[in-house]
Scaffold this motif. Structure first.
Motif, PDB file in Angstrom:
ATOM      1  N   TYR A 188      53.768  42.355  33.409  1.00  0.00           N
ATOM      2  CA  TYR A 188      52.915  42.763  34.521  1.00  0.00           C
ATOM      3  C   TYR A 188      53.682  42.702  35.843  1.00  0.00           C
ATOM      4  CZ  TYR A 188      48.959  42.828  37.773  1.00  0.00           C
ATOM      5  OH  TYR A 188      48.093  43.141  38.794  1.00  0.00           O
ATOM      6  N   ARG A 189      54.419  41.608  36.054  1.00  0.00           N
ATOM      7  CA  ARG A 189      55.199  41.481  37.297  1.00  0.00           C
ATOM      8  C   ARG A 189      56.251  42.582  37.397  1.00  0.00           C
ATOM      9  NH1 ARG A 189      54.521  35.772  36.268  1.00  0.00           N
ATOM     10  NH2 ARG A 189      56.442  35.761  35.046  1.00  0.00           N
ATOM     11  N   LEU A 190      56.867  42.919  36.270  1.00  0.00           N
ATOM     12  CA  LEU A 190      57.860  43.994  36.276  1.00  0.00           C
ATOM     13  C   LEU A 190      57.225  45.327  36.664  1.00  0.00           C
ATOM     14  CD1 LEU A 190      60.638  45.226  35.637  1.00  0.00           C
ATOM     15  CD2 LEU A 190      59.901  45.397  33.245  1.00  0.00           C
ATOM     16  N   LEU A 191      56.064  45.628  36.097  1.00  0.00           N
ATOM     17  CA  LEU A 191      55.399  46.901  36.384  1.00  0.00           C
ATOM     18  C   LEU A 191      55.023  47.009  37.859  1.00  0.00           C
ATOM     19  CD1 LEU A 191      53.116  47.016  33.217  1.00  0.00           C
ATOM     20  CD2 LEU A 191      55.130  48.446  33.645  1.00  0.00           C
ATOM     21  N   VAL A 192      54.536  45.910  38.418  1.00  0.00           N
ATOM     22  CA  VAL A 192      54.197  45.912  39.848  1.00  0.00           C
ATOM     23  C   VAL A 192      55.459  46.106  40.685  1.00  0.00           C
ATOM     24  CG1 VAL A 192      53.347  44.483  41.746  1.00  0.00           C
ATOM     25  CG2 VAL A 192      52.111  44.532  39.565  1.00  0.00           C
ATOM     26  N   ARG A 193      56.514  45.407  40.314  1.00  0.00           N
ATOM     27  CA  ARG A 193      57.782  45.503  41.056  1.00  0.00           C
ATOM     28  C   ARG A 193      58.351  46.923  41.012  1.00  0.00           C
ATOM     29  NH1 ARG A 193      63.267  42.271  39.209  1.00  0.00           N
ATOM     30  NH2 ARG A 193      64.694  43.156  40.768  1.00  0.00           N
ATOM     31  N   MET A 194      58.183  47.592  39.892  1.00  0.00           N
ATOM     32  CA  MET A 194      58.709  48.952  39.761  1.00  0.00           C
ATOM     33  C   MET A 194      57.885  49.970  40.534  1.00  0.00           C
ATOM     34  SD  MET A 194      59.843  49.063  35.736  1.00  0.00           S
ATOM     35  CE  MET A 194      60.619  50.675  35.852  1.00  0.00           C
ATOM     36  N   GLY A 195      56.661  49.598  40.895  1.00  0.00           N
ATOM     37  CA  GLY A 195      55.861  50.484  41.719  1.00  0.00           C
ATOM     38  C   GLY A 195      54.742  51.209  40.996  1.00  0.00           C
ATOM     39  N   PHE A 196      54.371  50.746  39.810  1.00  0.00           N
ATOM     40  CA  PHE A 196      53.225  51.356  39.123  1.00  0.00           C
ATOM     41  C   PHE A 196      51.946  51.049  39.894  1.00  0.00           C
ATOM     42  CE2 PHE A 196      56.228  51.469  35.654  1.00  0.00           C
ATOM     43  CZ  PHE A 196      55.902  52.654  35.008  1.00  0.00           C
ATOM     44  N   LYS A 197      51.140  52.075  40.102  1.00  0.00           N
ATOM     45  CA  LYS A 197      49.888  51.910  40.835  1.00  0.00           C
ATOM     46  C   LYS A 197      48.691  51.842  39.908  1.00  0.00           C
ATOM     47  CE  LYS A 197      52.341  52.006  44.465  1.00  0.00           C
ATOM     48  NZ  LYS A 197      52.760  50.685  45.019  1.00  0.00           N
ATOM     49  N   GLU A 198      48.865  52.198  38.651  1.00  0.00           N
ATOM     50  CA  GLU A 198      47.799  52.080  37.657  1.00  0.00           C
ATOM     51  C   GLU A 198      48.382  51.396  36.425  1.00  0.00           C
ATOM     52  OE1 GLU A 198      45.763  55.782  37.042  1.00  0.00           O
ATOM     53  OE2 GLU A 198      45.102  55.874  39.143  1.00  0.00           O
ATOM     54  N   ILE A 199      47.796  50.260  36.047  1.00  0.00           N
ATOM     55  CA  ILE A 199      48.327  49.437  34.956  1.00  0.00           C
ATOM     56  C   ILE A 199      47.196  49.062  34.021  1.00  0.00           C
ATOM     57  CG2 ILE A 199      49.491  47.283  34.355  1.00  0.00           C
ATOM     58  CD1 ILE A 199      50.735  47.296  37.175  1.00  0.00           C
ATOM     59  N   GLU A 200      47.304  49.490  32.781  1.00  0.00           N
ATOM     60  CA  GLU A 200      46.307  49.092  31.788  1.00  0.00           C
ATOM     61  C   GLU A 200      46.630  47.661  31.340  1.00  0.00           C
ATOM     62  OE1 GLU A 200      43.995  51.679  28.687  1.00  0.00           O
ATOM     63  OE2 GLU A 200      45.956  51.189  27.861  1.00  0.00           O
ATOM     64  N   VAL A 201      45.769  46.726  31.696  1.00  0.00           N
ATOM     65  CA  VAL A 201      46.067  45.312  31.440  1.00  0.00           C
ATOM     66  C   VAL A 201      45.637  44.860  30.053  1.00  0.00           C
ATOM     67  CG1 VAL A 201      46.080  44.622  33.858  1.00  0.00           C
ATOM     68  CG2 VAL A 201      43.916  44.608  32.589  1.00  0.00           C
ATOM     69  N   GLY A 202      44.845  45.680  29.340  1.00  0.00           N
ATOM     70  CA  GLY A 202      44.469  45.276  27.992  1.00  0.00           C
ATOM     71  C   GLY A 202      43.236  46.003  27.487  1.00  0.00           C
ATOM     72  N   PHE A 203      42.909  45.636  26.277  1.00  0.00           N
ATOM     73  CA  PHE A 203      41.696  46.099  25.586  1.00  0.00           C
ATOM     74  C   PHE A 203      40.867  44.826  25.413  1.00  0.00           C
ATOM     75  CE2 PHE A 203      40.460  49.062  21.819  1.00  0.00           C
ATOM     76  CZ  PHE A 203      39.117  48.804  22.036  1.00  0.00           C
ATOM     77  N   PRO A 204      40.077  44.472  26.426  1.00  0.00           N
ATOM     78  CA  PRO A 204      39.496  43.121  26.485  1.00  0.00           C
ATOM     79  C   PRO A 204      38.732  42.693  25.248  1.00  0.00           C
ATOM     80  CG  PRO A 204      39.167  44.272  28.555  1.00  0.00           C
ATOM     81  CD  PRO A 204      39.710  45.276  27.593  1.00  0.00           C
ATOM     82  N   LEU A 205      38.108  43.630  24.537  1.00  0.00           N
ATOM     83  CA  LEU A 205      37.314  43.234  23.378  1.00  0.00           C
ATOM     84  C   LEU A 205      38.105  43.253  22.071  1.00  0.00           C
ATOM     85  CD1 LEU A 205      33.850  44.879  24.091  1.00  0.00           C
ATOM     86  CD2 LEU A 205      34.796  42.705  24.859  1.00  0.00           C
ATOM     87  N   SER A 206      39.403  43.573  22.147  1.00  0.00           N
ATOM     88  CA  SER A 206      40.199  43.619  20.922  1.00  0.00           C
ATOM     89  C   SER A 206      40.672  42.239  20.494  1.00  0.00           C
ATOM     90  CB  SER A 206      41.422  44.530  21.116  1.00  0.00           C
ATOM     91  OG  SER A 206      42.327  43.962  22.055  1.00  0.00           O
ATOM     92  N   SER A 207      40.817  41.318  21.449  1.00  0.00           N
ATOM     93  CA  SER A 207      41.306  39.975  21.116  1.00  0.00           C
ATOM     94  C   SER A 207      41.009  39.033  22.272  1.00  0.00           C
ATOM     95  CB  SER A 207      42.819  39.995  20.858  1.00  0.00           C
ATOM     96  OG  SER A 207      43.535  40.252  22.058  1.00  0.00           O
ATOM     97  N   GLN A 208      41.009  37.756  21.977  1.00  0.00           N
ATOM     98  CA  GLN A 208      40.826  36.755  23.024  1.00  0.00           C
ATOM     99  C   GLN A 208      41.976  36.784  24.017  1.00  0.00           C
ATOM    100  OE1 GLN A 208      37.983  34.776  23.203  1.00  0.00           O
ATOM    101  NE2 GLN A 208      38.758  34.363  25.269  1.00  0.00           N
ATOM    102  N   ALA A 209      43.191  37.078  23.496  1.00  0.00           N
ATOM    103  CA  ALA A 209      44.365  37.121  24.374  1.00  0.00           C
ATOM    104  C   ALA A 209      44.223  38.217  25.421  1.00  0.00           C
ATOM    105  CB  ALA A 209      45.630  37.331  23.547  1.00  0.00           C
ATOM    106  N   ASP A 210      43.714  39.392  25.011  1.00  0.00           N
ATOM    107  CA  ASP A 210      43.538  40.471  25.977  1.00  0.00           C
ATOM    108  C   ASP A 210      42.436  40.146  26.982  1.00  0.00           C
ATOM    109  OD1 ASP A 210      45.494  41.916  24.623  1.00  0.00           O
ATOM    110  OD2 ASP A 210      44.366  43.800  24.740  1.00  0.00           O
TER     111      ASP A 210
END
Length: 551
Positions: free
Chosen positions: A67-89
């Motif tokens: 996540y930190r890498l994606l922000v640093r590279m300049g991505f403005k839209e980041i899919e952070v997960g599929f919240p209902l697929s797992s507890q980790a997401d």
């Protein structure tokens, strides 16, 4: 006309069980005449689509690194997960929000299938986020309608509308959170184009989007199943016929089953798409997602701002390898270990000459043979451009000697050294710059004791006489064919220090070079003469006085 396959034999493979794709008619296609003008809107799905394809899905520490890498590279839209697929997401989605880790110009994305209660729970997972893209989707392909769901076209469309209506009702349900709606026809590439359009337009008619609402329609190549030009035709047709086209963002989501996701995405952008979802270096299900780094670098190499920071590409690759626990291949476009490297002698020579022209300031735009971009732009120095093995030629070896060790070798010495290196490299694999320097020093550079043996300091004017005397001491004869003196730091090489001299001595067909170094000009000349005489004497000892011509 000659048939190029006439000498080939049938493979015996069961190719008859597969059907060719059905060509989509678009005789007035416009995309072939267009040129790329700007970068698309980039959306990373590394933390969801990429992560779900890993043998060992990311733990929380690796998710944060990505996540930190994606922000640093300049991505403005980041899919952070599929919240209902797992507890980790779910946990990571909540952590990004609760730690206030979403920059003001970044929007996170989550997705939900259209099933009872799942859209509502997905919206609950993003409570407190400033901005969220909520993607709802359902499969629409003929095979999934028949095999997976047992649904008719009308039933599939009705399901899409059920999900779209739920998402619309939830859009304003979280105070302080702006929700942007996105609908995806999963398996767009395997769906009849007219039906995909029918479903998407039905959803859009329900949502009735305004430009400020940033509604998105995504047309995924869930399975890549026809060539890039065919995909572009279908995207252009959708682009022309989608309802509310001026008020929506048309997005791609490519997979790489045929190995042409990059080409498909590039052509689809010419055909009217606005946005690309993908992953860094192409991780993802089966053959992977479209590689956003390659897409962005392709634009950059054409003089278009990629709107991503790719100046630390090696570091980014290392972070991705750590997060995914998968290697990025050494021949990966733009970012692999070897992609800015040449082993072949002719390539090395051309690169060396191109860089020399560049350093002389005679070329305004980047135009170096075999290098589509300046490696320094992505965090590489020129050290790794030329790597030495038994195929390497004089140009590449001379380049390394200059850049790494400060020796600007005369051309005929380059030829002699290249033959020696190729001989010693036989069966040795790659030769490091340090090995090259070690071989060069042992073979050419006069020993520290040479001056004590009588060479001393010799001016350039006195060099021919001094050489004759040194040869006579060993019972030899010869002439000084060339003498080149290099001033300190001549060539601005990192290893350059003190004076360097290169002396070429000829005895009939037998020719030997010597190299000398010193704190003064005449000292370097004297040592170069002594080195050349030493090597000439060694050649006579090994080969006798037959006069045969050798290296």
């Amino acid at each position: 006309m000659v048939n190029p396959t006439s000498s080939q034999r049938p493979s015996g493979m069961p190719f008859h069980k597969y059907q060719r794709y059905e060509k989509f008619p678009l005789p007035d296609r416009r995309w072939p005449d267009r040129m790329p003008e700007r970068a698309p809107l980039w959306a990373s799905v590394d933390l969801r689509d990429g992560n779900q394809a890993l043998i060992d899905p990311m733990d929380m520490e690796r998710k944060w690194a990505m996540y930190r890498l994606l922000v640093r590279m300049g991505f403005k839209e980041i899919e952070v997960g599929f919240p209902l697929s797992s507890q980790a997401d779910w946990d990571f989605t909540r952590a990004v929000i609760e730690r206030d880790a979403i920059p003001d110009d970044v929007t996170i994305q989550v997705m939900s299938p259209i099933r009872d209660g799942m859209i509502e729970e997905t919206v609950r997972s993003v409570r407190g986020a400033p901005r969220v893209i909520l993607q709802v989707y359902n499969p629409t392909s003929t095979a999934q309608r028949r095999v997976v769901f047992g649904m008719s076209r009308e039933e599939v469309k009705r399901l899409a509308l059920v999900g779209a209506e739920r998402a619309l009702k939830l859009r304003d349900s979280l105070p302080g959170t702006e929700i942007y709606l996105q609908y995806g026809t999963e398996s767009f590439t395997q769906t009849e184009p007219e039906f995909a359009l029918e479903v998407c337009n039905a959803v859009l008619d329900l949502w009735r989007p305004e430009p400020a609402e940033q509604v998105r329609i995504v047309l995924p190549s869930t399975v890549e199943c026809y060539p890039p030009h065919e995909f572009a035709d279908r995207i252009e047709w959708m682009h022309r016929n989608l309802a509310y086209r001026d008020a929506i963002i048309l997005s791609l989501h490519q997979h790489n089953d045929r190995g042409s996701a990059i080409a498909s995405a590039e052509l689809a952008l010419l055909a009217g798409a606005d946005r690309v979802e993908g992953t860094l270096f192409g991780n993802g299900e089966r053959a992977g997602n479209v590689d956003l780094v390659t897409l962005a670098m392709n634009l950059y190499s054409q003089g278009i701002d990629p709107q991503l920071d790719l100046s630390f590409l090696d570091e980014a690759r290392q972070i991705v390898e750590y997060c995914n626990r998968l290697p990025v291949p050494p021949r990966q476009p733009w970012a692999g270990d070897f992609v800015h490297t040449s082993f072949a002698g002719s390539h090395q020579d051309a690169i060396s000459k191109g860089l020399a022209e560049r350093e002389a300031g005679t070329s305004r735009c980047w135009d170096v043979p075999y290098l589509p971009i300046d490696p320094r732009d992505v965090g590489r120095d020129y050290q790794a451009l030329i790597r030495i093995n038994q195929q390497s030629g004089k140009g590449g070896i001379a380049y390394l000697m200059r850049q790494e060790h400060g020796y600007v070798l005369p051309r005929r010495l380059q030829i002699e050294l290249a033959a020696l290196v190729q001989e010693r490299a036989e069966g040795a694999g790659e030769i490091t710059p340090e090995q090259l320097r070690e071989w060069f020093t042992a073979e050419y550079v006069a020993d520290a004791g040479d001056a004590r043996e009588g060479a001393g300091a010799v001016s350039e004017e006195a060099a021919p006489g001094a050489l004759a005397a040194l040869l006579a001491e060993r019972g030899l004869a010869g002439t000084l064919r060339d003498l080149v003196v290099q001033q300190p730091d001549d060539g601005a090489a990192r290893g350059a220090a003190g004076w360097k001299a290169y002396a070429e001595v000829a005895d009939g067909p037998r020719v030997r070079w010597g190299v000398g170094e010193g704190t003064a000009r005449d000292e370097a000349v004297g040592r170069a003469l002594r080195s050349a005489v030493r090597r000439m004497a060694a050649a006579h000892t090994v080969n006798g006085s037959t006069g045969s011509k050798e290296r």
